[in-house]
Design a protein around this motif. Structure first.
Motif, PDB file in Angstrom:
ATOM      1  N   SER A 230      -2.721  42.217  34.131  1.00 22.24           N
ATOM      2  CA  SER A 230      -4.047  41.591  34.091  1.00 22.24           C
ATOM      3  C   SER A 230      -4.718  41.640  35.462  1.00 22.24           C
ATOM      4  O   SER A 230      -5.926  41.880  35.565  1.00 22.24           O
ATOM      5  CB  SER A 230      -3.925  40.141  33.615  1.00 22.24           C
ATOM      6  OG  SER A 230      -5.183  39.528  33.587  1.00 22.24           O
ATOM      7  N   LEU A 231      -3.936  41.428  36.526  1.00 22.31           N
ATOM      8  CA  LEU A 231      -4.491  41.517  37.882  1.00 22.31           C
ATOM      9  C   LEU A 231      -4.974  42.936  38.163  1.00 22.31           C
ATOM     10  O   LEU A 231      -6.048  43.140  38.754  1.00 22.31           O
ATOM     11  CB  LEU A 231      -3.439  41.093  38.913  1.00 22.31           C
ATOM     12  CG  LEU A 231      -3.870  41.138  40.382  1.00 22.31           C
ATOM     13  CD1 LEU A 231      -5.059  40.214  40.626  1.00 22.31           C
ATOM     14  CD2 LEU A 231      -2.704  40.765  41.309  1.00 22.31           C
TER      15      LEU A 231
ATOM     16  N   LEU B 194      -9.431  38.446  42.722  1.00 23.84           N
ATOM     17  CA  LEU B 194      -8.894  37.121  42.417  1.00 23.84           C
ATOM     18  C   LEU B 194      -9.884  36.306  41.584  1.00 23.84           C
ATOM     19  O   LEU B 194      -9.498  35.579  40.666  1.00 23.84           O
ATOM     20  CB  LEU B 194      -8.572  36.399  43.725  1.00 23.84           C
ATOM     21  CG  LEU B 194      -7.828  35.074  43.615  1.00 23.84           C
ATOM     22  CD1 LEU B 194      -6.485  35.260  42.930  1.00 23.84           C
ATOM     23  CD2 LEU B 194      -7.632  34.473  45.005  1.00 23.84           C
ATOM     24  N   GLN B 195     -11.183  36.459  41.872  1.00 25.84           N
ATOM     25  CA  GLN B 195     -12.196  35.694  41.142  1.00 25.84           C
ATOM     26  C   GLN B 195     -12.261  36.128  39.680  1.00 25.84           C
ATOM     27  O   GLN B 195     -12.413  35.297  38.788  1.00 25.84           O
ATOM     28  CB  GLN B 195     -13.571  35.861  41.795  1.00 25.84           C
ATOM     29  CG  GLN B 195     -14.653  35.005  41.147  1.00 25.84           C
ATOM     30  CD  GLN B 195     -15.916  34.960  41.984  1.00 25.84           C
ATOM     31  OE1 GLN B 195     -15.955  35.482  43.083  1.00 25.84           O
ATOM     32  NE2 GLN B 195     -16.944  34.339  41.452  1.00 25.84           N
TER      33      GLN B 195
ATOM     34  N   MET C 264      -9.744  29.121  39.063  1.00 23.63           N
ATOM     35  CA  MET C 264      -9.114  28.640  40.295  1.00 23.63           C
ATOM     36  C   MET C 264     -10.132  27.919  41.175  1.00 23.63           C
ATOM     37  O   MET C 264      -9.832  26.914  41.817  1.00 23.63           O
ATOM     38  CB  MET C 264      -8.485  29.806  41.062  1.00 23.63           C
ATOM     39  CG  MET C 264      -7.781  29.373  42.341  1.00 23.63           C
ATOM     40  SD  MET C 264      -7.005  30.748  43.213  1.00 23.63           S
ATOM     41  CE  MET C 264      -5.528  30.970  42.234  1.00 23.63           C
ATOM     42  N   GLY C 265     -11.374  28.410  41.209  1.00 24.84           N
ATOM     43  CA  GLY C 265     -12.412  27.772  42.011  1.00 24.84           C
ATOM     44  C   GLY C 265     -12.412  28.228  43.453  1.00 24.84           C
ATOM     45  O   GLY C 265     -11.401  28.724  43.968  1.00 24.84           O
ATOM     46  N   PRO C 266     -13.536  28.065  44.153  1.00 24.37           N
ATOM     47  CA  PRO C 266     -13.680  28.597  45.521  1.00 24.37           C
ATOM     48  C   PRO C 266     -12.740  27.954  46.532  1.00 24.37           C
ATOM     49  O   PRO C 266     -12.268  28.606  47.455  1.00 24.37           O
ATOM     50  CB  PRO C 266     -15.148  28.316  45.861  1.00 24.37           C
ATOM     51  CG  PRO C 266     -15.588  27.257  44.902  1.00 24.37           C
ATOM     52  CD  PRO C 266     -14.788  27.458  43.669  1.00 24.37           C
TER      53      PRO C 266
ATOM     54  N   ILE D 133      -5.804  30.879  49.352  1.00 19.04           N
ATOM     55  CA  ILE D 133      -4.826  31.936  49.087  1.00 19.04           C
ATOM     56  C   ILE D 133      -5.288  33.307  49.571  1.00 19.04           C
ATOM     57  O   ILE D 133      -4.476  34.168  49.926  1.00 19.04           O
ATOM     58  CB  ILE D 133      -4.488  31.993  47.569  1.00 19.04           C
ATOM     59  CG1 ILE D 133      -3.368  32.997  47.263  1.00 19.04           C
ATOM     60  CG2 ILE D 133      -5.718  32.308  46.746  1.00 19.04           C
ATOM     61  CD1 ILE D 133      -2.046  32.650  47.877  1.00 19.04           C
ATOM     62  N   LYS D 134      -6.614  33.506  49.627  1.00 18.56           N
ATOM     63  CA  LYS D 134      -7.139  34.843  49.911  1.00 18.56           C
ATOM     64  C   LYS D 134      -6.652  35.429  51.237  1.00 18.56           C
ATOM     65  O   LYS D 134      -6.302  36.616  51.305  1.00 18.56           O
ATOM     66  CB  LYS D 134      -8.666  34.817  49.871  1.00 18.56           C
ATOM     67  CG  LYS D 134      -9.284  36.182  49.651  1.00 18.56           C
ATOM     68  CD  LYS D 134     -10.773  36.056  49.345  1.00 18.56           C
ATOM     69  CE  LYS D 134     -11.367  37.415  49.060  1.00 18.56           C
ATOM     70  NZ  LYS D 134     -12.815  37.335  48.746  1.00 18.56           N
TER      71      LYS D 134
END
Length: 516
Positions: free
Chosen positions: A155-156, A163-164, A170-172, A178-179
């Motif tokens: 899926s990734l 990631l978004q 997950m939200g900003p 994590i980014k």
């Protein structure tokens, strides 16, 4: 992240444990963006859910008690009053959760930021909205809010490592955490880090109220400045809510005082500059009493009828041209300059005193501003404001005057700002023995020369007021402009007259050069 999926998931589980079998005894609103639900649990304990749904701040809290007012409390969702709760469940991968009641009623808490709302459903169909202006919510169905998510490497990869796109819920706040740990193009390694991060969020049992980059957050990560740590999500979000409200209230109340004080300081500094500039102008100009001395020393050279004379200025050792009134004798011209010098001395004293007084006020206001900046509690701020009279300063409406003020030889001259202001100037601010001026035959400002306790108006002051009336009129570009004047008691406002129109009796007309 108080409205983040990961936190709401924990919150829904905690509410399920507390509310299963509880009765909703009341649901009401005392503010348009606030809903309160009162539950009584099976053990007899009380639990309140307070939903603050302002567009600027959406948050749940759980106060220990709440006083419902007899007035202005609207009953909300009466269909489910006294019904028991069957379950509380999160909407998968969305910022929403459902409280399900008996008889197949549900309350949907849709915590979508500035589109947050609470919906009453019957058999999972919307039957009422708390915020009716969000009309699109009539089409909401719990199933439609669910997100399709698979925590897989495939899926990734399908989302090209974004990631978004891979985990939008997950939200900003969490993405920013994590980014920096991810490596561009290394999907396998990134997936392992994301999966580990996801597991920590799902299994985590600690909640932190933190300050990060001057902003307050409820976090499931120990980041920034940690203000408090909780292990119960209900207590955590309540602590966050009241901390935020107190901080928000402090900042908001501080801002009111800061802006007001800054405005008054700026006005004071402008007033000081204006007075000092006028004082400098008077200091640099030839003193009227000196001109009188020069006239007296050269009396033998002067004749009545002259409009000016070029004489030796023994104060500066150079020639000077002195204006004279041709209708006056040399002695009377000197006497007039002496009177003008006496009045100008008073004017200089008044200008300096006013500037000093305003400087003292600016200093006091600046001290208040510095003190307020250091205050860190609402209680301390309010106490300081009360002790120093700042609340009165805040409540006082700043008077907007309809005129410009001009000081000349100790006399106040007021100039109307526009036609309506002219009416207000005459109606509210003029006294019967003030002199009223207006350029004759053209549109212009009404000008008042204020009476000084029955003292006669010097001719020089009358001429100055007349020149101002000429300048603030359509005749300002003329070399000479006729101006009429009379006492205010001879001015009448005819019935039905347009703004600025008056009837004048017993007028005197003089020719003057328009000037400020």
């Amino acid at each position: 992240m108080h409205n983040n999926y990961f936190f709401l998931r924990k919150l829904a589980a905690a509410l399920h444990a507390k509310l299963s079998g509880a009765l909703l005894t009341d649901a009401f609103s005392q503010n348009k963006d606030e809903l309160l639900c009162h539950f009584k649990t099976k053990t007899g304990a009380e639990l309140y859910i307070k939903a603050a749904l302002s567009p600027s701040f959406t948050c749940l809290s759980f106060p220990e008690n709440f006083s419902k007012t007899k007035k202005n409390a609207a009953s909300i969702f009466p269909e489910i009053h006294n019904l028991s709760v069957q379950s509380v469940e999160i909407i998968p991968f969305d910022r929403s959760f459902l409280i399900t009641f008996e008889k197949d009623y549900q309350l949907l808490f849709k915590m979508h930021g500035n589109r947050a709302n609470i919906l009453l459903l019957k058999e999972r169909e919307v039957m009422a909205l708390f915020k009716n202006k969000l009309q699109n919510d009539w089409e909401v169905k719990p199933d439609s809010l669910e997100k399709n998510f698979k925590l897989t490497k495939a899926s990734l990869e399908e989302n090209k490592g974004s990631l978004q796109n891979f985990m939008p819920f997950m939200g900003p706040f969490l993405r920013q955490h994590i980014k920096p740990q991810l490596t561009e193009g290394n999907t396998s390694e990134n997936f392992e880090k994301i999966a580990s991060f996801y597991k920590d969020l799902v299994e985590g049992e600690s909640y932190y109220v933190i300050k990060l980059k001057e902003n307050l957050h409820l976090s499931m990560l120990p980041a920034g400045e940690i203000l408090s740590t909780e292990t119960d999500p209900i207590q955590a979000v309540t602590t966050f809510f009241y901390t935020y409200i107190l901080d928000f209230t402090l900042d908001k109340e501080k801002l009111v005082f800061v802006r007001l004080l800054q405005k008054r300081i700026k006005q004071g500094e402008q007033y000081i500059d204006k007075n000092l500039n006028k004082l400098k102008e008077l200091e640099n100009a030839a003193r009227p009493e000196q001109l009188a001395d020069i006239i007296m020393a050269n009396m033998h050279l002067l004749k009545k009828g002259a409009k000016e004379a070029e004489l030796f200025n023994f104060f500066t050792n150079e020639s000077i041209v002195i204006k004279l009134k041709p209708t006056l004798s040399p002695q009377d011209n000197a006497a007039q300059y002496y009177r003008k010098g006496k009045n100008q001395k008073k004017e200089r004293t008044i200008l300096q005193e006013n500037a000093n007084e305003k400087a003292d006020l600016v200093h006091v206001l600046s001290d208040h501003l510095e003190t307020i900046a250091a205050i860190n509690s609402v209680k301390a701020l309010r106490k300081y404001a009360a002790e120093n009279g700042l609340q009165k300063l805040q409540q006082a409406k700043e008077e907007v005057l309809p005129y410009y003020s001009h000081l000349y030889e100790g006399f106040s001259i007021w100039i109307g700002k526009n036609a309506r202001a002219n009416d207000e100037l005459l109606k509210t601010f003029a006294k019967k023995n003030d002199l009223w001026f207006h350029a004759k035959g053209v549109a212009g400002s009404h000008v008042l020369l204020k009476d000084k306790a029955g003292k006669p108006f010097p001719k020089t002051v009358i001429e100055k007021a007349a020149s101002l009336a000429a300048y603030y009129s359509k005749g300002k570009t003329d070399s000479l402009c006729p101006v009429m004047y009379t006492y205010k008691k001879y001015i009448r406002k005819p019935k039905g007259a347009l703004p600025g129109q008056v009837k004048v009796d017993k007028e005197t007309v003089i020719q003057v050069k328009p000037s400020k």
